[in-house]
Design a protein around this motif. Structure first.
Motif, PDB file in Angstrom:
ATOM      1  N   ASP A 137       0.816  -1.213   0.000  1.00 44.17           N
ATOM      2  CA  ASP A 137       0.000   0.000   0.000  1.00 44.17           C
ATOM      3  C   ASP A 137       0.852   1.267   0.000  1.00 44.17           C
ATOM      4  N   ILE A 138       2.163   1.109   0.083  1.00 43.57           N
ATOM      5  CA  ILE A 138       3.046   2.263  -0.084  1.00 43.57           C
ATOM      6  C   ILE A 138       3.094   2.703  -1.549  1.00 43.57           C
ATOM      7  N   ALA A 163       6.045   9.526  13.145  1.00 45.10           N
ATOM      8  CA  ALA A 163       5.967   8.088  13.405  1.00 45.10           C
ATOM      9  C   ALA A 163       4.566   7.635  13.019  1.00 45.10           C
ATOM     10  N   VAL A 164       4.354   6.336  12.967  1.00 46.56           N
ATOM     11  CA  VAL A 164       3.011   5.835  12.693  1.00 46.56           C
ATOM     12  C   VAL A 164       2.185   5.926  13.974  1.00 46.56           C
ATOM     13  N   HIS A 170       1.858  10.605  13.889  1.00 49.53           N
ATOM     14  CA  HIS A 170       0.833  11.245  13.058  1.00 49.53           C
ATOM     15  C   HIS A 170       0.370  10.375  11.892  1.00 49.53           C
ATOM     16  N   PHE A 171       1.235   9.508  11.385  1.00 50.68           N
ATOM     17  CA  PHE A 171       0.964   8.824  10.123  1.00 50.68           C
ATOM     18  C   PHE A 171       0.274   7.472  10.341  1.00 50.68           C
ATOM     19  N   ASP A 172      -0.678   7.189   9.469  1.00 53.54           N
ATOM     20  CA  ASP A 172      -1.400   5.921   9.551  1.00 53.54           C
ATOM     21  C   ASP A 172      -0.476   4.745   9.249  1.00 53.54           C
ATOM     22  N   GLN A 173      -0.778   3.605   9.882  1.00 54.22           N
ATOM     23  CA  GLN A 173      -0.166   2.359   9.457  1.00 54.22           C
ATOM     24  C   GLN A 173      -1.213   1.590   8.648  1.00 54.22           C
ATOM     25  N   PHE A 174      -0.819   0.445   8.102  1.00 57.22           N
ATOM     26  CA  PHE A 174      -1.746  -0.374   7.336  1.00 57.22           C
ATOM     27  C   PHE A 174      -2.262  -1.500   8.223  1.00 57.22           C
ATOM     28  N   THR A 180       6.247  -1.753   7.477  1.00 53.27           N
ATOM     29  CA  THR A 180       6.496  -1.082   6.194  1.00 53.27           C
ATOM     30  C   THR A 180       6.298   0.425   6.282  1.00 53.27           C
ATOM     31  N   PRO A 181       5.128   0.926   6.703  1.00 50.82           N
ATOM     32  CA  PRO A 181       4.967   2.380   6.795  1.00 50.82           C
ATOM     33  C   PRO A 181       5.891   3.019   7.819  1.00 50.82           C
TER      34      PRO A 181
END
Length: 223
Positions: A137-138, A163-164, A170-174, A180-181
């Motif tokens: 998904d990246i 960071a996820v 702040h950033f979403d993980q999958f 990976t994220p």
């Protein structure tokens, strides 16, 4: 010398002439096609760079205006190419080859464009081996996750938010794939920190130069 003795010499001469003609033909073909091949390669490189760098941001030759960089601690690569964008003669952005070495299935190769003010203009994945249906998904073709770096900078979000979400960032993980994220976020953050620290040196170096940076980011230990 009788006719029988001359036959091998004649055959050898004919073979040598045929070889010479073939070599001349190949050389002529190379000369005629070389410019087209070089032009095609240049066009392909420019097209790849324009994915992360809008054409309104530069008026120079990004391929020619580049340097080689040894800064593995920052960029994850032993040797990375950095392209310098200029507009009306003034520096406007940098496009850096980056690798996230701690991907789930191996290194994740990235292209990161950073504006003169330190903000991200674009990030794209150029190579990875992450699990299909999870880590991939990246890829921008699968989700818009990678586009969410655009406009971000050091301090936006705050340093502890780079960071996820699972790590308090702040950033979403999958779903089912955090490694990976996490690796990509850390690689982009390090790239921005590298530009903040060494950007002036990158911009000032002569085109084609090779630079070495033995410094290292503060977050060298994996989370």
């Amino acid at each position: 010398m009788n006719g029988t003795a001359r036959e091998p010499l004649r055959a050898a001469a004919q073979l040598g002439l045929a070889g010479l003609l073939a070599a001349l033909l190949l050389a002529g073909t190379w000369v005629l096609t070389r410019e087209h091949i070089v032009a095609a390669e240049h066009h392909a490189q420019m097209a790849a760079l324009e994915i992360v760098l809008p054409s309104t941001r530069y008026d120079n030759d990004l391929v020619a205006d580049s340097v080689q960089v040894h800064a593995e601690a920052w960029l994850g690569l032993d040797t990375a190419t950095v392209h310098r964008a200029r507009l009306a003669g003034e520096p406007s952005a940098l496009v850096l080859q980056v690798s996230a070495p701690d991907g789930y299935a191996g290194p994740i190769r990235l292209l990161v464009a950073v504006a003169q003010d330190g903000r991200v203009l674009g990030v794209r994945v150029t190579g990875h081996q992450e699990t299909p249906g999870l880590g991939d998904d990246i890829e921008v073709e699968r989700s818009d996750w990678i586009t969410r770096f655009t406009g971000r900078a050091l301090g936006d979000p705050p340093a502890d938010q780079w960071a996820v979400r699972r790590d308090g960032g702040h950033f979403d993980q999958f779903a089912g794939a955090t490694v990976t994220p996490r690796a990509v976020v850390r690689a982009v953050k390090r790239c921005l920190a590298f530009v903040a620290r060494h950007g002036d040196e990158l911009r000032a170096a002569p085109a084609g130069a090779t630079l070495r940076f033995d410094t290292a980011p503060d977050d060298t230990a994996p989370r």
